[in-house]
Scaffold this motif. Sequence first.
Motif, short mmCIF file in Angstrom:
data_model
loop_
_atom_site.label_atom_id
_atom_site.label_comp_id
_atom_site.label_asym_id
_atom_site.label_seq_id
_atom_site.Cartn_x
_atom_site.Cartn_y
_atom_site.Cartn_z
N ASP A 16 -69.31 -69.37 -36.18
CA ASP A 16 -67.86 -69.46 -36.27
C ASP A 16 -67.13 -68.31 -35.56
N ASP A 17 -65.94 -68.64 -35.11
CA ASP A 17 -64.85 -67.71 -34.80
C ASP A 17 -64.58 -67.47 -33.32
N HIS A 70 -61.57 -74.84 -34.94
CA HIS A 70 -61.56 -73.89 -36.07
C HIS A 70 -60.13 -73.38 -36.26
N HIS A 74 -56.88 -69.17 -36.93
CA HIS A 74 -57.80 -68.78 -38.01
C HIS A 74 -57.07 -68.28 -39.27
N CYS A 111 -62.59 -69.82 -43.12
CA CYS A 111 -63.00 -69.20 -44.39
C CYS A 111 -63.38 -70.25 -45.45
N HIS A 203 -71.89 -65.78 -38.20
CA HIS A 203 -70.93 -65.20 -37.25
C HIS A 203 -71.68 -64.19 -36.38
ZN LIG Z 1 -64.06 -68.46 -39.27
#
Ligand SMILES: [Zn+2]
Length: 242
Positions: A16-17, A70, A74, A111, A203
Amino acid sequence: MTEAPPRQVVVTTSWDDGHRLDDRLAALLAKYAIPATFYLAPRNVEWRPADLLSPAGVRDLADRFEIGGHTMTHRRLPTLSDAAARADIQAGKEHLEDIIGEPLTSFCYPCGDYTQAHVRITGELGFTLARTVRRSTLQPGSPLEMDTTVNAYAHRVDGPLALRMARGRPWTAAKLFLSWDELAIKWFETCRTEGGVFHLWGHSWEVDARGDWQRLERVLEHVSGRPDVTYVANRDLLALGV
Ligand SMILES: [Zn+2]
């Protein structure tokens, strides 16, 4: 008596991210031929723009892996109005589709925070799969609220789970509790016995911050290259009917 067909064993991963360290992670995944879905938030407010993947970096990832949505920024969806949440999900999707030139079909709630309104919005915007941050299962469950198996991160709350998976043996439990890589390998072995989906996620920035690259490589090496295992990106779980 006919024998029951062997139960399918599936490995998938997601990350993610959209941090620039995803480059390093992608190289490691490629080394072990492990498919992955990278859930990117192109204007993630938690990072400086320089810490995020550039459009060229996103395209490079997309050549080898699935790209998933995503949101654009965020932010936690329940902190936004439904209209703002929809706009953030849609903006991230369209931004990434412009860069990679193909539709996004997988999404991950920032999250892991969402309500049923966000499940509905995600589906309405054309996503067919959405990943949560719930862990500790080999059954992904509902496509728009998909659960995972293990996070590449040592969670302090995993003590009781470690004890359960160690079947009450304290030394084994301590090892599982202290080392997420041990826990991951234990889950994978359970998956090979019982069938199901082993879904590892994490991550890149967290792996890096905790000095966990070797742990991650150990897990990827362990689960890779097995002829009796099906390896897929998140989106392909749907076609497998798991
Ligand atoms: Zn995330």
